[in-house]
Design an enzyme around this catalytic site. Sequence first.
Site, PDB file in Angstrom:
ATOM      1  N   LYS A  87       1.750   3.300 -11.113  1.00 43.39           N
ATOM      2  CA  LYS A  87       0.579   2.501 -10.763  1.00 43.39           C
ATOM      3  C   LYS A  87       0.170   1.573 -11.911  1.00 43.39           C
ATOM      4  O   LYS A  87      -0.307   0.460 -11.679  1.00 43.39           O
ATOM      5  CB  LYS A  87      -0.574   3.418 -10.372  1.00 43.39           C
ATOM      6  CG  LYS A  87      -0.304   4.194  -9.085  1.00 43.39           C
ATOM      7  CD  LYS A  87      -0.022   3.262  -7.907  1.00 43.39           C
ATOM      8  CE  LYS A  87       0.104   4.016  -6.588  1.00 43.39           C
ATOM      9  NZ  LYS A  87       0.305   3.116  -5.430  1.00 43.39           N
ATOM     10  N   ASN A 119       0.804  -1.218   0.000  1.00 42.49           N
ATOM     11  CA  ASN A 119       0.000   0.000   0.000  1.00 42.49           C
ATOM     12  C   ASN A 119       0.841   1.274   0.000  1.00 42.49           C
ATOM     13  O   ASN A 119       0.361   2.334  -0.390  1.00 42.49           O
ATOM     14  CB  ASN A 119      -0.938  -0.002   1.207  1.00 42.49           C
ATOM     15  CG  ASN A 119      -1.608   1.332   1.418  1.00 42.49           C
ATOM     16  OD1 ASN A 119      -2.484   1.739   0.661  1.00 42.49           O
ATOM     17  ND2 ASN A 119      -1.167   2.060   2.457  1.00 42.49           N
ATOM     18  N   THR A 163      -7.762  10.954   1.849  1.00 42.57           N
ATOM     19  CA  THR A 163      -6.539  10.843   2.641  1.00 42.57           C
ATOM     20  C   THR A 163      -5.837  12.192   2.583  1.00 42.57           C
ATOM     21  O   THR A 163      -6.264  13.102   1.888  1.00 42.57           O
ATOM     22  CB  THR A 163      -5.613   9.768   2.062  1.00 42.57           C
ATOM     23  OG1 THR A 163      -5.128  10.219   0.792  1.00 42.57           O
ATOM     24  CG2 THR A 163      -6.347   8.442   1.882  1.00 42.57           C
ATOM     25  N   TYR A 176       3.520   9.233 -11.424  1.00 40.08           N
ATOM     26  CA  TYR A 176       2.598   8.518 -10.521  1.00 40.08           C
ATOM     27  C   TYR A 176       1.742   7.535 -11.322  1.00 40.08           C
ATOM     28  O   TYR A 176       1.624   6.354 -10.960  1.00 40.08           O
ATOM     29  CB  TYR A 176       1.725   9.516  -9.776  1.00 40.08           C
ATOM     30  CG  TYR A 176       0.718   8.866  -8.871  1.00 40.08           C
ATOM     31  CD1 TYR A 176       1.089   8.381  -7.615  1.00 40.08           C
ATOM     32  CD2 TYR A 176      -0.613   8.716  -9.267  1.00 40.08           C
ATOM     33  CE1 TYR A 176       0.167   7.762  -6.780  1.00 40.08           C
ATOM     34  CE2 TYR A 176      -1.545   8.105  -8.436  1.00 40.08           C
ATOM     35  CZ  TYR A 176      -1.147   7.633  -7.194  1.00 40.08           C
ATOM     36  OH  TYR A 176      -2.072   7.022  -6.379  1.00 40.08           O
TER      37      TYR A 176
END
Length: 232
Positions: free
Chosen positions: A142, A68, A173, A138
């Site tokens: 992923k 994670n 978050t 990013y």
Amino acid sequence: MTNILLTGSSRGIGAAIAAALSTTAGVTFVGHGTASGIAADFADATGPRHLWDTALSQLGTINVLINNAGVFEANPIDQPDDAWVANWERTMRINLTASAELCRLAIRHWQERGTGGRIVNVASRAAYRGDSPGHWHYAASKAGMVAMTKSIARGYAAQNILAFAVCPGFTMTGMAEDYLASRGGDKLLADIPLGRVADPEEVANAVTYLALSAPPSMTGAVIDVNGASYVR
């Protein structure tokens, strides 16, 4: 007893996963992070091995790996060349390479024992949809995580080594709050048919299901948690 190694357990989705696991009967887990669990810097090439060895010494064996941990840092293309490349490589190192190293260690651990095991990789909607002009790295990290998950699922299913991925969209978050604010939150929310971003607990629910009870025939599956903002 199911022993789990969870990376990035200090905050956000990781903290929600840790909370879910802590209330699940028959589960023991070791977390990773500065505020909880084992400290290991994934920007350092020695970090993943240190984390794995320390967790293994505490648990004795590991049945499930949940990757994670990750960073979401802007990398504008108008920076100096060296800075742009350094930022790209830092994100790849933390988000993808460290996860790959842990996957490799887990697979070899299970092969040596002939026990099988499960990997759950927390990727992102960006793996399929892409991301902003400042976040190529990013999205690429992923997408690499999703491709890695599928490769592991195809390569090791016969050994009862299963691999799954979860692709959240915006999740409330610290990372998502900062990004929403910087990009004009209301406009981004308008792109989510559900009308809100996901709660970390919703993502944790999907991760926990894959880690503990999803049927083996689901290996290789990628679960989307994005409020229908990207439908495949």
